[in-house]
Design a protein around this motif. Structure first.
Motif, PDB file in Angstrom:
ATOM      1  N   SER A 118       0.992  37.044  -6.191  1.00 49.53           N
ATOM      2  CA  SER A 118       1.423  37.655  -7.449  1.00 49.53           C
ATOM      3  C   SER A 118       0.801  39.032  -7.601  1.00 49.53           C
ATOM      4  CB  SER A 118       0.997  36.768  -8.620  1.00 49.53           C
ATOM      5  OG  SER A 118       1.206  37.442  -9.843  1.00 49.53           O
ATOM      6  N   ASP A 119       1.468  39.897  -8.375  1.00 54.04           N
ATOM      7  CA  ASP A 119       0.880  41.191  -8.710  1.00 54.04           C
ATOM      8  C   ASP A 119      -0.268  41.036  -9.698  1.00 54.04           C
ATOM      9  OD1 ASP A 119       2.342  42.806  -7.080  1.00 54.04           O
ATOM     10  OD2 ASP A 119       3.865  43.284  -8.568  1.00 54.04           O
ATOM     11  N   GLU A 120      -0.324  39.881 -10.353  1.00 48.67           N
ATOM     12  CA  GLU A 120      -1.363  39.669 -11.354  1.00 48.67           C
ATOM     13  C   GLU A 120      -2.677  39.294 -10.698  1.00 48.67           C
ATOM     14  OE1 GLU A 120      -0.391  37.009 -14.455  1.00 48.67           O
ATOM     15  OE2 GLU A 120       1.420  38.078 -15.023  1.00 48.67           O
ATOM     16  N   GLY A 151      -6.581  37.673 -14.541  1.00 46.79           N
ATOM     17  CA  GLY A 151      -5.699  38.216 -15.557  1.00 46.79           C
ATOM     18  C   GLY A 151      -6.068  39.631 -15.954  1.00 46.79           C
ATOM     19  N   LEU A 152      -7.033  40.212 -15.272  1.00 47.38           N
ATOM     20  CA  LEU A 152      -7.456  41.585 -15.547  1.00 47.38           C
ATOM     21  C   LEU A 152      -7.101  42.436 -14.343  1.00 47.38           C
ATOM     22  CD1 LEU A 152     -11.006  40.787 -16.954  1.00 47.38           C
ATOM     23  CD2 LEU A 152      -8.971  41.348 -18.276  1.00 47.38           C
ATOM     24  N   LEU A 153      -6.177  43.329 -14.541  1.00 47.16           N
ATOM     25  CA  LEU A 153      -5.690  44.114 -13.413  1.00 47.16           C
ATOM     26  C   LEU A 153      -6.806  44.959 -12.784  1.00 47.16           C
ATOM     27  CD1 LEU A 153      -2.199  45.328 -14.665  1.00 47.16           C
ATOM     28  CD2 LEU A 153      -2.664  43.855 -12.718  1.00 47.16           C
ATOM     29  N   GLY A 154      -6.949  44.813 -11.496  1.00 53.46           N
ATOM     30  CA  GLY A 154      -7.846  45.692 -10.759  1.00 53.46           C
ATOM     31  C   GLY A 154      -9.316  45.334 -10.812  1.00 53.46           C
ATOM     32  N   LYS A 155      -9.686  44.297 -11.549  1.00 51.95           N
ATOM     33  CA  LYS A 155     -11.113  44.012 -11.698  1.00 51.95           C
ATOM     34  C   LYS A 155     -11.764  43.648 -10.370  1.00 51.95           C
ATOM     35  CE  LYS A 155     -14.483  41.141 -14.097  1.00 51.95           C
ATOM     36  NZ  LYS A 155     -14.727  39.822 -14.666  1.00 51.95           N
ATOM     37  N   LEU A 156     -11.166  42.684  -9.698  1.00 54.34           N
ATOM     38  CA  LEU A 156     -11.732  42.250  -8.425  1.00 54.34           C
ATOM     39  C   LEU A 156     -10.825  42.592  -7.257  1.00 54.34           C
ATOM     40  CD1 LEU A 156     -13.028  38.717  -9.479  1.00 54.34           C
ATOM     41  CD2 LEU A 156     -14.410  40.746  -9.065  1.00 54.34           C
ATOM     42  N   VAL A 178      -8.360  40.914  -6.395  1.00 48.05           N
ATOM     43  CA  VAL A 178      -7.867  39.685  -5.781  1.00 48.05           C
ATOM     44  C   VAL A 178      -6.665  39.210  -6.577  1.00 48.05           C
ATOM     45  CG1 VAL A 178      -8.394  37.309  -5.162  1.00 48.05           C
ATOM     46  CG2 VAL A 178     -10.175  39.062  -5.002  1.00 48.05           C
ATOM     47  N   ASN A 179      -5.523  39.170  -5.918  1.00 53.53           N
ATOM     48  CA  ASN A 179      -4.307  38.773  -6.612  1.00 53.53           C
ATOM     49  C   ASN A 179      -4.167  37.255  -6.639  1.00 53.53           C
ATOM     50  OD1 ASN A 179      -3.866  41.484  -6.776  1.00 53.53           O
ATOM     51  ND2 ASN A 179      -1.973  41.488  -5.609  1.00 53.53           N
ATOM     52  N   GLN A 180      -3.493  36.801  -7.677  1.00 53.97           N
ATOM     53  CA  GLN A 180      -3.223  35.367  -7.812  1.00 53.97           C
ATOM     54  C   GLN A 180      -2.334  34.904  -6.666  1.00 53.97           C
ATOM     55  OE1 GLN A 180      -4.359  33.220 -10.527  1.00 53.97           O
ATOM     56  NE2 GLN A 180      -3.781  31.846  -8.876  1.00 53.97           N
ATOM     57  N   ALA A 239       7.161  28.118  -6.013  1.00 53.35           N
ATOM     58  CA  ALA A 239       5.754  28.471  -6.124  1.00 53.35           C
ATOM     59  C   ALA A 239       5.053  27.398  -6.953  1.00 53.35           C
ATOM     60  CB  ALA A 239       5.597  29.831  -6.785  1.00 53.35           C
ATOM     61  N   ASP A 240       3.900  26.948  -6.479  1.00 49.27           N
ATOM     62  CA  ASP A 240       3.162  25.871  -7.135  1.00 49.27           C
ATOM     63  C   ASP A 240       2.357  26.450  -8.294  1.00 49.27           C
ATOM     64  OD1 ASP A 240       2.062  23.471  -7.762  1.00 49.27           O
ATOM     65  OD2 ASP A 240       0.730  23.368  -6.029  1.00 49.27           O
ATOM     66  N   ILE A 241       3.078  26.840  -9.340  1.00 49.75           N
ATOM     67  CA  ILE A 241       2.448  27.494 -10.482  1.00 49.75           C
ATOM     68  C   ILE A 241       1.858  26.455 -11.419  1.00 49.75           C
ATOM     69  CG2 ILE A 241       2.878  28.917 -12.522  1.00 49.75           C
ATOM     70  CD1 ILE A 241       5.105  30.305 -10.878  1.00 49.75           C
ATOM     71  N   ASP A 242       0.587  26.624 -11.726  1.00 51.40           N
ATOM     72  CA  ASP A 242      -0.100  25.712 -12.624  1.00 51.40           C
ATOM     73  C   ASP A 242       0.240  26.090 -14.057  1.00 51.40           C
ATOM     74  OD1 ASP A 242      -1.624  23.505 -12.840  1.00 51.40           O
ATOM     75  OD2 ASP A 242      -3.430  24.381 -11.976  1.00 51.40           O
ATOM     76  N   GLU A 243       0.789  25.151 -14.787  1.00 56.80           N
ATOM     77  CA  GLU A 243       1.230  25.483 -16.149  1.00 56.80           C
ATOM     78  C   GLU A 243       0.363  24.847 -17.211  1.00 56.80           C
ATOM     79  OE1 GLU A 243       5.363  24.770 -16.645  1.00 56.80           O
ATOM     80  OE2 GLU A 243       5.955  26.381 -15.290  1.00 56.80           O
ATOM     81  N   ASP A 244      -0.861  24.483 -16.882  1.00 57.26           N
ATOM     82  CA  ASP A 244      -1.702  23.874 -17.919  1.00 57.26           C
ATOM     83  C   ASP A 244      -2.550  24.899 -18.639  1.00 57.26           C
ATOM     84  OD1 ASP A 244      -3.307  24.535 -15.829  1.00 57.26           O
ATOM     85  OD2 ASP A 244      -4.326  22.630 -15.679  1.00 57.26           O
TER      86      ASP A 244
END
Ligand SMILES: [Zn+2]
Length: 71
Positions: free
Chosen positions: A32-34, A38-43, A45-47, A66-71
């Motif tokens: 993911s681009d995210e 959830g903070l762009l550019g912090k680490l 490391v993309n999701q 995609a095995d997206i976790d929705e919890d």
């Protein structure tokens, strides 16, 4: 990812779960681009999400969820 295996839109038969991996044995992931946090550019490391692949046993059509976790 669906609760039950999807049906092929062309053949109307239940699709089978199959593994999808590269010839080198690596499994395929969605990137993911995210950012993971959830903070762009912090680490930087993309999701990443694993993929769940369903294949029609009749015609070979494949769907990858995609095995997206929705919890
Ligand atoms: Zn089919």
């Amino acid at each position: 990812m669906p609760e039950t295996a999807p049906r092929c839109p062309d053949c109307a038969v239940t699709m089978e779960v199959m593994k999808l991996q590269t010839g080198g044995g690596y499994h395929v992931q969605f990137i993911s681009d995210e950012n993971e946090e959830g903070l762009l550019g912090k680490l930087g490391v993309n999701q990443r999400y694993d993929g769940q692949t369903y294949v029609c046993p009749e015609c070979g059509l494949a769907r990858i969820y995609a095995d997206i976790d929705e919890d």
